[in-house]
Design a protein around this motif. Structure first.
Motif, short mmCIF file in Angstrom:
data_model
loop_
_atom_site.label_atom_id
_atom_site.label_comp_id
_atom_site.label_asym_id
_atom_site.label_seq_id
_atom_site.Cartn_x
_atom_site.Cartn_y
_atom_site.Cartn_z
N VAL A 10 -3.15 47.51 -5.99
CA VAL A 10 -3.50 46.12 -6.26
C VAL A 10 -3.79 45.92 -7.75
O VAL A 10 -3.44 44.90 -8.33
CB VAL A 10 -4.71 45.70 -5.41
CG1 VAL A 10 -5.15 44.27 -5.78
CG2 VAL A 10 -4.39 45.78 -3.92
N GLU A 13 -0.57 45.17 -9.81
CA GLU A 13 0.28 44.02 -9.48
C GLU A 13 0.31 43.04 -10.65
O GLU A 13 -0.64 42.95 -11.43
CB GLU A 13 -0.24 43.30 -8.24
CG GLU A 13 0.01 44.05 -6.94
CD GLU A 13 1.49 44.10 -6.59
OE1 GLU A 13 2.05 43.07 -6.20
OE2 GLU A 13 2.07 45.20 -6.72
N LEU A 35 -3.94 43.23 1.15
CA LEU A 35 -3.08 44.07 0.31
C LEU A 35 -3.58 45.51 0.38
O LEU A 35 -4.78 45.76 0.26
CB LEU A 35 -3.06 43.59 -1.14
CG LEU A 35 -2.07 42.46 -1.44
CD1 LEU A 35 -2.59 41.12 -0.93
CD2 LEU A 35 -1.77 42.37 -2.92
N THR A 54 -7.60 45.21 0.27
CA THR A 54 -8.15 44.07 -0.46
C THR A 54 -7.83 42.82 0.33
O THR A 54 -6.66 42.48 0.52
CB THR A 54 -7.54 43.99 -1.87
OG1 THR A 54 -7.87 45.17 -2.60
CG2 THR A 54 -8.06 42.76 -2.61
N SER A 56 -7.78 38.79 1.06
CA SER A 56 -7.68 37.55 0.29
C SER A 56 -8.48 36.44 0.95
O SER A 56 -8.52 36.33 2.18
CB SER A 56 -6.21 37.13 0.20
OG SER A 56 -6.09 35.82 -0.32
N LEU A 71 -7.55 38.43 -6.51
CA LEU A 71 -7.34 39.72 -5.85
C LEU A 71 -7.87 40.88 -6.68
O LEU A 71 -8.36 41.88 -6.13
CB LEU A 71 -5.85 39.93 -5.57
CG LEU A 71 -5.19 38.98 -4.58
CD1 LEU A 71 -3.67 39.24 -4.55
CD2 LEU A 71 -5.77 39.14 -3.18
N GLN A 72 -7.76 40.78 -7.99
CA GLN A 72 -8.15 41.88 -8.88
C GLN A 72 -9.58 41.73 -9.42
O GLN A 72 -9.96 42.48 -10.32
CB GLN A 72 -7.16 41.96 -10.04
CG GLN A 72 -5.76 42.36 -9.61
CD GLN A 72 -4.75 42.40 -10.75
OE1 GLN A 72 -4.96 41.75 -11.77
NE2 GLN A 72 -3.66 43.12 -10.57
N ARG A 78 -13.07 46.74 -1.31
CA ARG A 78 -12.08 46.94 -0.27
C ARG A 78 -12.75 46.93 1.11
O ARG A 78 -13.92 47.28 1.24
CB ARG A 78 -11.34 48.26 -0.47
CG ARG A 78 -10.48 48.31 -1.72
CD ARG A 78 -9.79 49.65 -1.85
NE ARG A 78 -10.73 50.75 -1.84
CZ ARG A 78 -10.41 52.01 -1.57
NH1 ARG A 78 -9.17 52.34 -1.28
NH2 ARG A 78 -11.34 52.97 -1.58
#
Length: 348
Positions: A10, A13, A35, A54, A56, A71-72, A78
């Motif tokens: 992740v 990405e 993810l 992860t 969303s 997401l990051q 997690r």
């Protein structure tokens, strides 16, 4: 619908990746999205295939950049999930990115995906055949009429023999690789560096040497297929022309190439028609065909990309059409009560 994507990591990405566009479209519709990195799988003795994922937020995000930042977020932890609770698992990792540091990761993730496909989760592309497609040898299983003449070797003399038979011109690249990395154009001027080039390409494995396609000088077409057929939405094909505006022969977007929307010509549609039956038979749900003239240069079945560029250029909601199709597959899975195989569901 509960939808999980497998990515390399992740953290690596990027906001122009097709995976991010698909995930953003899905959460905007109210679907649950997770993810999973290649190293995040777990086989649990009681629960089967699980993963540290992860998750969303389900919401509408302004754009892909904003969504990726969500997401990051370094504070996002997690969550342990059970794959059997998910309707779809989409395999969207690039094996070439793991060749030097985590060579074990792609093969391991495919084994977990194969186990996941034994349950109710639809795994796309079909992981059993995707295992056969991790490098460019898969490409050689398609009819000769659609692919350039090719040799695969680690022997310098064999490379020379192939080039001598093709007027000293050709393209040499790693058997496993993507994004235009490690790709060299060979002609009579550069031939004196062939030893060094071959050594560099074969450092981590085999080299694939292909005949030079004159049409490639003007770039190539990236055409997306869905269920073994060209993706077409509102009369527009998911197809773009990739080309270089410099002396660099590589037209890949990741190598700095430029793009424009372009409808596939008769040659490209004929190629899609010819390769479609094998894509269907192998459960290759989403694929990217790279076409120059009347030949298919490459076939991407791991992480076929370009959808975000196609949408931004055309205004056509290709990712929405893909999500529509995934929703349809989930309905079919439920209607048939699990009697359809994963491979059937992948391309039906």
């Amino acid at each position: 619908m509960k939808l999980a994507f497998v990515v390399n990591d992740v953290a690596t990405e990027q906001d122009n990746y097709t995976t991010i566009r698909l995930a953003r479209r899905a959460v905007a519709r109210g679907h649950e999205v997770a993810l999973i990195g290649l190293g995040d799988f777990i086989y649990d003795w009681e629960e089967g295939i699980c993963a540290m994922a992860t998750l969303s937020k389900v919401a509408k995000f302004k754009d892909d950049t904003t969504y990726l930042a969500h997401l990051q977020d370094p504070e996002r932890e997690r969550t342990r999930i059970r794959l059997g609770d998910y309707d779809i698992l989409m395999l969207r990792s690039d094996p070439a990115e793991e060749l030097t540091s985590r060579a074990w990761a792609p093969a391991s993730s495919l084994l977990f995906a194969q186990l996941a496909s034994l349950g109710p989760t639809i795994v796309l592309n079909d992981p059993r055949h995707l295992t056969d497609a991790v490098n460019k040898t898969y490409f050689q299983g398609f009819p000769e009429s659609v692919r350039p003449q090719t040799t695969i070797t680690r022997e310098l003399d064999e490379v020379r023999r192939f080039l001598d038979a093709h007027d000293g011109r050709g393209v040499i690249k790693p058997l496993q690789g993507s994004g235009g990395q490690g790709v060299f154009m060979i002609d009579k001027k550069s031939g004196h560096n062939l030893s060094q080039i071959t050594e560099a390409v074969t450092r981590d494995g085999y080299a694939i040497v292909q005949e030079y396609l004159p049409a490639a000088k003007d770039g190539d077409l990236r055409m997306i297929t869905l269920n073994g057929r060209p993706l077409k939405v509102d009369g527009t094909y998911a197809c773009l022309r990739r080309f270089s505006e410099t002396d660099d022969h590589r037209s890949n977007i990741s190598a700095g190439g430029s793009v424009e929307m372009m409808a596939p010509d008769e040659d490209a549609l004929t190629i899609a028609e010819i390769v479609g039956p094998k894509l269907i038979d192998d459960g290759m749900y989403l694929a990217g065909l790279d076409v120059a003239g009347d030949k298919m240069m490459e076939l991407n079945v791991d992480t076929p990309g370009g959808v975000s560029f196609m949408e931004d250029l055309s205004g056509v909601d290709f990712s929405g059409a893909i999500i529509d199709d995934l929703e349809r597959k989930v309905r079919l899975q439920r209607q048939y009560g699990g009697t359809l195989t994963n491979r059937q569901l992948a391309v039906i």
